[in-house]
Design an enzyme around this catalytic site. Structure first.
Site, PDB file in Angstrom:
ATOM      1  N   GLU A  42     -49.308  38.316  24.708  1.00 45.57           N
ATOM      2  CA  GLU A  42     -50.761  37.624  24.673  1.00 45.57           C
ATOM      3  C   GLU A  42     -51.960  38.412  23.946  1.00 45.57           C
ATOM      4  O   GLU A  42     -52.250  39.592  24.443  1.00 45.57           O
ATOM      5  CB  GLU A  42     -51.135  37.195  26.085  1.00 45.57           C
ATOM      6  CG  GLU A  42     -52.565  36.286  26.062  1.00 45.57           C
ATOM      7  CD  GLU A  42     -53.079  36.009  27.481  1.00 45.57           C
ATOM      8  OE1 GLU A  42     -54.205  35.895  27.631  1.00 45.57           O
ATOM      9  OE2 GLU A  42     -52.184  36.079  28.574  1.00 45.57           O
ATOM     10  N   ARG A  46     -60.750  38.931  21.660  1.00 41.19           N
ATOM     11  CA  ARG A  46     -61.903  39.344  21.980  1.00 41.19           C
ATOM     12  C   ARG A  46     -62.146  40.386  20.851  1.00 41.19           C
ATOM     13  O   ARG A  46     -62.960  41.507  21.265  1.00 41.19           O
ATOM     14  CB  ARG A  46     -61.736  40.025  23.398  1.00 41.19           C
ATOM     15  CG  ARG A  46     -61.536  39.154  24.797  1.00 41.19           C
ATOM     16  CD  ARG A  46     -61.458  39.830  25.908  1.00 41.19           C
ATOM     17  NE  ARG A  46     -60.838  38.932  26.975  1.00 41.19           N
ATOM     18  CZ  ARG A  46     -60.745  39.480  28.207  1.00 41.19           C
ATOM     19  NH1 ARG A  46     -61.062  40.936  28.603  1.00 41.19           N
ATOM     20  NH2 ARG A  46     -60.460  38.612  29.080  1.00 41.19           N
ATOM     21  N   THR A  70     -57.499  34.063  26.070  1.00 43.40           N
ATOM     22  CA  THR A  70     -59.080  33.772  25.899  1.00 43.40           C
ATOM     23  C   THR A  70     -59.705  32.647  25.131  1.00 43.40           C
ATOM     24  O   THR A  70     -60.379  32.636  24.596  1.00 43.40           O
ATOM     25  CB  THR A  70     -59.920  35.022  25.623  1.00 43.40           C
ATOM     26  OG1 THR A  70     -59.120  36.207  26.133  1.00 43.40           O
ATOM     27  CG2 THR A  70     -61.373  35.127  26.540  1.00 43.40           C
ATOM     28  N   LYS A 129     -52.135  30.424  34.802  1.00 44.96           N
ATOM     29  CA  LYS A 129     -52.574  31.930  35.067  1.00 44.96           C
ATOM     30  C   LYS A 129     -53.668  32.065  36.044  1.00 44.96           C
ATOM     31  O   LYS A 129     -54.557  31.243  36.127  1.00 44.96           O
ATOM     32  CB  LYS A 129     -53.349  32.168  33.493  1.00 44.96           C
ATOM     33  CG  LYS A 129     -54.061  33.539  33.695  1.00 44.96           C
ATOM     34  CD  LYS A 129     -54.582  33.908  32.172  1.00 44.96           C
ATOM     35  CE  LYS A 129     -55.474  35.130  32.264  1.00 44.96           C
ATOM     36  NZ  LYS A 129     -55.835  35.607  30.675  1.00 44.96           N
TER      37      LYS A 129
END
Length: 205
Positions: A42, A46, A70, A129
């Site tokens: 993953e 960011r 994200t 998650k």
């Protein structure tokens, strides 16, 4: 979304959650993960070059599933559909859930409360998650959630480390954990690349 269940089973015991510092850092880790046979990664959105990093991993680690983490909005989700194998969010959004269903994409929404789990299950999700896992209750919370949500499967992320990940994996509703500790820094990789290859092979093979 059964593909999400297949994903967490394939990536067990640890989903590498990668926040690379640079393209060079990403390339070094891609080469490491390819050699070690890491099944899924993953890559978080960011960094300004995150999408380039996703493409790099798709090219350099062809046998792994490469996901985007994200994912917060429609634009990111649609791009993830085109450029990645799966998408992960830190929270639950009905809009993103609907997009995932519409595009038949593998998507793992984030949850932190019973209310969010109920909302996500209403949209036919069963794999989540749990984030930020340690900060919101960790193992104790996941144990508590197993009662009312017997069919829910979790990949807890946030505050999980080499010291405590086995505690999470011992729970029947946890199929894998998300961890950044298995993504070495450039400095650590330069110092002991073979050590990381061995560690990763021990985890996944």
């Amino acid at each position: 979304m059964n593909d999400a269940l297949t994903l967490v089973k394939k990536t067990a015991p640890v989903m590498p959650v990668a926040q690379f510092k640079s393209l060079d850092h990403a390339r070094a880790c891609a080469e490491l993960f390819a050699e070690a046979g890491v099944p899924a990664v993953e890559i978080t959105l960011r960094h300004a070059d995150a999408w380039q990093m996703v493409k790099m991993f798709k090219d350099l680690v062809p046998n792994a599933l490469i996901g985007v983490g994200t994912v917060l909005n429609r634009r990111q989700m649609l791009r993830a559909v085109d450029e990645a194998d799966f998408a992960v969010s830190p929270g639950f959004s009905r809009e993103l859930s609907m997009l995932a269903h519409k595009t038949l994409s593998t998507y793992i929404p984030g949850v932190a409360t019973a209310t969010e789990i109920m909302a996500a299950m209403a949209e036919e999700h069963s794999v989540f998650k749990m984030y930020p896992a340690t900060a919101i209750g960790g193992v104790a919370l996941l144990k508590a959630m197993s009662g009312p949500f017997a069919d829910a499967v979790f990949c807890p992320t946030g505050g999980i480390s080499q010291a405590n990940y086995h505690d999470y994996l011992a729970l029947p509703n946890v199929h894998c954990v998300g961890g950044s500790w298995i993504v070495p820094s450039e400095e650590a990789l330069a110092k002991d690349r073979e050590g990381y290859v061995t560690m990763l092979k021990d985890l996944y093979q």
